[in-house]
Design an enzyme around this catalytic site. Structure first.
Site, mmCIF file in Angstrom:
data_model
loop_
_atom_site.group_PDB
_atom_site.id
_atom_site.type_symbol
_atom_site.label_atom_id
_atom_site.label_comp_id
_atom_site.label_asym_id
_atom_site.label_seq_id
_atom_site.Cartn_x
_atom_site.Cartn_y
_atom_site.Cartn_z
ATOM 1 N N ASP A 1 51.791 74.134 37.539
ATOM 2 C CA ASP A 1 52.956 73.648 36.796
ATOM 3 C C ASP A 1 52.472 73.118 35.457
ATOM 4 O OD1 ASP A 1 55.444 72.500 35.986
ATOM 5 O OD2 ASP A 1 54.759 70.575 36.787
ATOM 6 N N VAL A 2 52.825 73.796 34.374
ATOM 7 C CA VAL A 2 52.417 73.392 33.037
ATOM 8 C C VAL A 2 53.515 72.515 32.445
ATOM 9 C CG1 VAL A 2 51.687 74.150 30.751
ATOM 10 C CG2 VAL A 2 51.115 75.527 32.765
ATOM 11 N N THR B 1 49.125 69.300 33.222
ATOM 12 C CA THR B 1 49.234 70.522 34.010
ATOM 13 C C THR B 1 48.781 70.217 35.433
ATOM 14 O OG1 THR B 1 48.859 71.981 32.116
ATOM 15 C CG2 THR B 1 48.381 72.877 34.300
ATOM 16 N N GLY C 1 65.075 74.666 32.935
ATOM 17 C CA GLY C 1 63.622 74.658 32.981
ATOM 18 C C GLY C 1 63.087 75.145 34.316
ATOM 19 N N ALA C 2 61.921 75.789 34.268
ATOM 20 C CA ALA C 2 61.307 76.303 35.496
ATOM 21 C C ALA C 2 60.979 75.179 36.456
ATOM 22 C CB ALA C 2 60.048 77.093 35.150
ATOM 23 N N ASP C 3 60.602 74.018 35.918
ATOM 24 C CA ASP C 3 60.285 72.877 36.783
ATOM 25 C C ASP C 3 61.528 72.346 37.483
ATOM 26 O OD1 ASP C 3 61.321 72.069 34.339
ATOM 27 O OD2 ASP C 3 60.070 70.291 34.174
ATOM 28 N N ASP D 1 63.291 64.052 37.960
ATOM 29 C CA ASP D 1 61.890 64.358 37.661
ATOM 30 C C ASP D 1 61.485 63.542 36.431
ATOM 31 O OD1 ASP D 1 59.382 65.452 37.140
ATOM 32 O OD2 ASP D 1 59.982 67.431 37.836
ATOM 33 N N THR E 1 57.341 63.653 30.931
ATOM 34 C CA THR E 1 57.502 63.417 29.496
ATOM 35 C C THR E 1 58.972 63.188 29.174
ATOM 36 O OG1 THR E 1 55.594 64.844 29.073
ATOM 37 C CG2 THR E 1 57.024 64.341 27.209
ATOM 38 N N THR F 1 55.453 38.782 24.991
ATOM 39 C CA THR F 1 55.943 40.049 24.435
ATOM 40 C C THR F 1 55.672 41.231 25.353
ATOM 41 O OG1 THR F 1 55.643 39.240 22.176
ATOM 42 C CG2 THR F 1 55.788 41.625 22.475
#
Length: 256
Positions: A6-7, A12, A108-110, A130, A133, A185
């Site tokens: 899975d890229v 990856t 998306g493929a994922d 999922d 990113t 902070t």
């Protein structure tokens, strides 16, 4: 044995399944679109050595990618390494899903792999989350129908934007907050991103449930950031680290 890759935009994932479908190892590499097919081949060979498996025992491979610039090099590397091209998730690959998007090729493929795996474990309607990113949320209804979903900035993307756009806010890592109300902070930033994301997911889940009155909606989450966030959500969410990999295994079996 089946090699599943899975890229993603940041990492990856490389998984190896035995003949019975048991995952033998799951490794993670940096995603770098500058790598050549030879470099990718060396990375994979090193992984096999690290986990003490022989790549010559692999009988098939399946590739899922959301980084188009890497697709050609990845396919070339796998073909050179294994002696046969990998199965690539895309148009023409049977998934068993009815996709209700205006442009079906935009899913998306994922996301497809997540949905296929979720349907093996839960009865629809199902919400898949999922958290990589980007945070992608998918909705699956009766009849194995992928209705669509939502796309949100990933947790780390939000943290980076906060640090870079506010001069006095530092770069911090994603960790469990010490308390809801921060006392400095960094603690305030961690509480904000973790509880804020959890609250956002709860709100979205509640709104999606309203679309299915009287039905039990299952929620499953995966991805690198999910373990930190899910525990702070008020809705019951099943965390499944291997969801996407298991989806790749299932899709491969459907297309053999």
């Amino acid at each position: 044995m089946l090699l599943a890759i899975d890229v993603g935009n940041s990492n990856t994932s490389v998984g190896l399944f035995d003949k019975s479908g048991q995952l033998q190892f799951l490794a993670s590499l940096d995603t770098d679109s500058r790598k050549t097919a030879d470099q990718i081949s060396i990375d994979l060979m090193n992984l096999f050595t690290l986990y003490r498996f022989r790549y010559t025992d692999i009988t098939g491979a399946i590739l899922c990618s959301v980084v188009p610039p890497l697709n050609f090099a990845m396919e070339k590397a796998l073909t050179r390494l294994l002696g046969r091209p990998p199965m690539v998730i895309g148009p023409g690959v049977r998934t068993g899903l009815n996709i209700r998007l205006t442009v079906q090729t935009q899913v998306g493929a994922d996301i497809v792999a997540d949905a296929v795996a979720a349907l093996e474990k839960f009865q629809p309607p199902i919400i898949t989350i999922d958290m990589g990113t980007a945070t992608t949320i998918g909705v699956i209804s009766q009849g194995r129908t992928y209705e669509g979903g939502l796309l949100l900035p990933g947790v780390n993307v939000s943290l980076e934007a906060l640090s870079h756009r506010a001069a006095q806010l530092p770069d911090i890592s994603l960790q469990h907050p010490k308390a809801l109300i921060g006392k400095n902070t960094e603690d305030c930033m961690r509480s904000g991103i973790v509880y804020g994301t959890a609250g956002m997911l709860d709100g979205i889940i509640d709104r999606i449930r309203d679309e299915f009155p009287g039905q039990k909606v299952s929620v499953v989450a995966t991805g690198g950031n999910a373990p930190v966030i899910v525990r702070y959500c008020r809705n019951p969410i099943v965390y499944d680290k291997y969801l996407l990999m298991e989806g790749l295994w299932t899709i491969y079996q459907k297309n053999r």
